[in-house]
Design a protein around this motif. Structure first.
Motif, PDB file in Angstrom:
ATOM      1  N   THR A 263      52.827 -58.901  46.280  1.00  0.00           N
ATOM      2  CA  THR A 263      53.468 -58.253  47.428  1.00  0.00           C
ATOM      3  C   THR A 263      54.426 -57.154  47.000  1.00  0.00           C
ATOM      4  N   GLU A 264      54.469 -56.842  45.689  1.00  0.00           N
ATOM      5  CA  GLU A 264      55.405 -55.831  45.229  1.00  0.00           C
ATOM      6  C   GLU A 264      54.760 -54.449  45.176  1.00  0.00           C
ATOM      7  N   ASP A 265      55.614 -53.453  45.019  1.00  0.00           N
ATOM      8  CA  ASP A 265      55.154 -52.077  44.840  1.00  0.00           C
ATOM      9  C   ASP A 265      54.306 -52.006  43.566  1.00  0.00           C
ATOM     10  N   PRO A 266      53.263 -51.189  43.556  1.00  0.00           N
ATOM     11  CA  PRO A 266      52.438 -51.058  42.344  1.00  0.00           C
ATOM     12  C   PRO A 266      53.239 -50.715  41.092  1.00  0.00           C
ATOM     13  N   LEU A 267      54.387 -50.024  41.258  1.00  0.00           N
ATOM     14  CA  LEU A 267      55.222 -49.684  40.104  1.00  0.00           C
ATOM     15  C   LEU A 267      55.844 -50.908  39.452  1.00  0.00           C
ATOM     16  N   TYR A 268      55.907 -52.012  40.180  1.00  0.00           N
ATOM     17  CA  TYR A 268      56.559 -53.206  39.669  1.00  0.00           C
ATOM     18  C   TYR A 268      55.604 -54.392  39.575  1.00  0.00           C
ATOM     19  N   GLY A 269      54.336 -54.103  39.389  1.00  0.00           N
ATOM     20  CA  GLY A 269      53.366 -55.165  39.150  1.00  0.00           C
ATOM     21  C   GLY A 269      52.356 -55.384  40.246  1.00  0.00           C
ATOM     22  N   GLY A 270      52.460 -54.660  41.352  1.00  0.00           N
ATOM     23  CA  GLY A 270      51.594 -54.930  42.496  1.00  0.00           C
ATOM     24  C   GLY A 270      50.217 -54.309  42.437  1.00  0.00           C
ATOM     25  N   GLN A 271      49.601 -54.294  41.294  1.00  0.00           N
ATOM     26  CA  GLN A 271      48.245 -53.768  41.137  1.00  0.00           C
ATOM     27  C   GLN A 271      47.312 -54.898  40.726  1.00  0.00           C
ATOM     28  N   PRO A 272      46.383 -55.292  41.579  1.00  0.00           N
ATOM     29  CA  PRO A 272      45.461 -56.370  41.207  1.00  0.00           C
ATOM     30  C   PRO A 272      44.752 -56.125  39.876  1.00  0.00           C
ATOM     31  N   SER A 273      44.383 -54.874  39.600  1.00  0.00           N
ATOM     32  CA  SER A 273      43.666 -54.578  38.350  1.00  0.00           C
ATOM     33  C   SER A 273      44.495 -54.935  37.120  1.00  0.00           C
ATOM     34  N   ALA A 274      45.836 -54.795  37.233  1.00  0.00           N
ATOM     35  CA  ALA A 274      46.706 -55.098  36.100  1.00  0.00           C
ATOM     36  C   ALA A 274      46.797 -56.592  35.823  1.00  0.00           C
ATOM     37  N   LYS A 277      44.583 -58.051  33.227  1.00  0.00           N
ATOM     38  CA  LYS A 277      44.903 -57.697  31.848  1.00  0.00           C
ATOM     39  C   LYS A 277      46.105 -58.465  31.311  1.00  0.00           C
ATOM     40  N   ARG A 278      46.732 -59.295  32.139  1.00  0.00           N
ATOM     41  CA  ARG A 278      47.899 -60.042  31.685  1.00  0.00           C
ATOM     42  C   ARG A 278      47.503 -61.055  30.614  1.00  0.00           C
ATOM     43  N   ALA A 279      48.313 -61.114  29.569  1.00  0.00           N
ATOM     44  CA  ALA A 279      48.033 -62.001  28.449  1.00  0.00           C
ATOM     45  C   ALA A 279      47.958 -63.459  28.888  1.00  0.00           C
ATOM     46  N   ASN A 280      46.904 -64.139  28.473  1.00  0.00           N
ATOM     47  CA  ASN A 280      46.710 -65.583  28.689  1.00  0.00           C
ATOM     48  C   ASN A 280      46.430 -65.975  30.138  1.00  0.00           C
ATOM     49  N   TRP A 281      46.207 -64.987  31.032  1.00  0.00           N
ATOM     50  CA  TRP A 281      45.910 -65.314  32.420  1.00  0.00           C
ATOM     51  C   TRP A 281      44.403 -65.457  32.663  1.00  0.00           C
ATOM     52  N   GLY A 282      43.604 -65.206  31.662  1.00  0.00           N
ATOM     53  CA  GLY A 282      42.152 -65.171  31.835  1.00  0.00           C
ATOM     54  C   GLY A 282      41.523 -66.449  32.332  1.00  0.00           C
ATOM     55  N   ASN A 283      42.159 -67.597  32.050  1.00  0.00           N
ATOM     56  CA  ASN A 283      41.580 -68.875  32.467  1.00  0.00           C
ATOM     57  C   ASN A 283      42.124 -69.392  33.792  1.00  0.00           C
ATOM     58  N   SER A 289      37.728 -66.050  39.203  1.00  0.00           N
ATOM     59  CA  SER A 289      36.897 -65.849  40.392  1.00  0.00           C
ATOM     60  C   SER A 289      37.206 -64.530  41.108  1.00  0.00           C
ATOM     61  N   HIS A 290      38.048 -63.694  40.496  1.00  0.00           N
ATOM     62  CA  HIS A 290      38.417 -62.385  41.054  1.00  0.00           C
ATOM     63  C   HIS A 290      39.013 -62.507  42.464  1.00  0.00           C
ATOM     64  N   GLN A 291      39.975 -63.421  42.596  1.00  0.00           N
ATOM     65  CA  GLN A 291      40.669 -63.612  43.862  1.00  0.00           C
ATOM     66  C   GLN A 291      42.128 -63.182  43.717  1.00  0.00           C
ATOM     67  N   VAL A 292      42.304 -61.907  43.373  1.00  0.00           N
ATOM     68  CA  VAL A 292      43.636 -61.322  43.228  1.00  0.00           C
ATOM     69  C   VAL A 292      43.761 -60.192  44.245  1.00  0.00           C
TER      70      VAL A 292
END
Length: 335
Positions: A263-274, A277-283, A289-292
């Motif tokens: 729910t944040e501005d894209p400048l502060y993390g609100g980009q689903p694509s990012a 790429k977050r470390a260790n979030w892959g599992n 399931s691409h529900q971001v």
């Protein structure tokens, strides 16, 4: 060392959350005694007046306010929905919706409220919410300005506050009509998702410090949104920082949410694509399931007319099979 700065928008949210918590404590120690009039008495009880943020009865203006100042973005949105833009002469720095309200003179900044600017506008009514202007309310009152600082409502009482703003501005009929439409829409959303299984979700507010995101916790407006839409907030039991706790990536991974709602501005993390790429979030199930998703923070946080939009967006994202239409564009809009 790289320094990450939390958005001024989020600092406003944190301040509001803390004020709500303190206000709730104050109200708990000032509960009113019940009416002792016998049930069979012919005497009609005097209606209890609405109380402001300080527990003081609110006096409804006897004449129509023609020069109004809003010191909270939620109040500005209510005034806009009541079509009172032509009566509003000043707004706070965070007012950005509707567009006609965003262009009105700003009487505050991220550092505080400009009392001189407000007095110069010669308002006959100043509206605030949740103690956001508590440092200035007394000063404005001493200068002859009528200030009504409304309590921060929860989601259910937002409708009552819209009605109250209607009374204060002598547009009660229009306010009641708006509230009726909103209640119908809320009921329709809840009926649409009735019987669906609850889904676990991370509701993120700010990720300007990677690895330590701020989230909607218990008692926050976003947490209430989740409860209304049959969503299990993975941090519902965490009520620190006024309901906006800072957590760790490890705690998110351990909770394994099925959905990640930014729910944040894209400048502060609100980009689903990012998020992917977050470390260790892959599992995490939501990532696999691409529900971001991203939802405009204003419709998830402000106690005003657009809470219906926030509910609709959250409900449709988590229960998509119950909706035949496409996800509305306003869900991810910037204002």
């Amino acid at each position: 060392m790289r320094t990450h700065v939390i958005s001024s928008r989020f600092l406003f949210v944190c301040l509001l959350g803390l004020i709500v918590t303190l206000a709730a404590c104050g109200q708990a120690t000032n509960s009113q005694t019940s009416n002792s009039t016998p049930a069979n008495s012919a005497t009609t009880p005097t209606p209890t007046p609405a109380l402001d943020n300080y527990g003081t009865p609110i006096a409804i203006p006897k004449t129509v306010p023609l020069r109004i100042v809003s010191l909270a973005p939620s109040i500005s949105e209510i005034l806009g929905a009541l079509e009172l833009q032509n009566r509003v002469v000043g707004v706070d720095a965070f007012t950005n919706y509707p567009a006609s309200m965003a262009t009105i003179k700003k009487v505050s900044s991220s550092t505080g409220i400009n009392v001189e600017s407000i007095v110069a506008l010669k308002p006959d009514l100043v509206l605030s919410s949740g103690g956001l202007s508590n440092k200035y309310d007394t000063q404005l009152t001493r200068l002859g300005v009528q200030v009504v600082d409304l309590p921060s409502p929860d989601l259910a009482k937002t409708l009552d506050q819209i009605t109250l703003v209607g009374r204060l501005t002598h547009t009660e009929d229009k306010a009641q009509s708006l509230v009726k439409r909103m209640q119908q829409q809320i009921t329709q959303i809840q009926n649409t998702i009735k019987g669906t299984p609850a889904k676990k979700a991370l509701l993120e507010v700010d990720n300007s410090t990677p690895g330590k995101p701020y989230v909607f916790g218990g008692g926050s407006f976003g947490d209430e949104m989740a409860q209304y839409t049959n969503v299990t907030n993975i941090f519902h039991d965490n009520k620190t920082n006024g309901g906006y706790p800072q957590v760790t990536d490890e705690s998110v991974i351990a909770a394994n949410p099925q959905y990640v709602i930014l729910t944040e501005d894209p400048l502060y993390g609100g980009q689903p694509s990012a998020v992917y790429k977050r470390a260790n979030w892959g599992n995490i199930e939501a990532v696999k399931s691409h529900q971001v998703y991203h939802i405009n923070s204003d419709i998830m946080q402000r106690p005003g007319p657009r809470i219906v939009q926030g509910l609709r967006c959250l409900a449709q994202i988590v229960h998509p099979d119950k909706f035949s239409e496409k996800l509305p564009a306003y869900c991810a809009a910037n204002v």
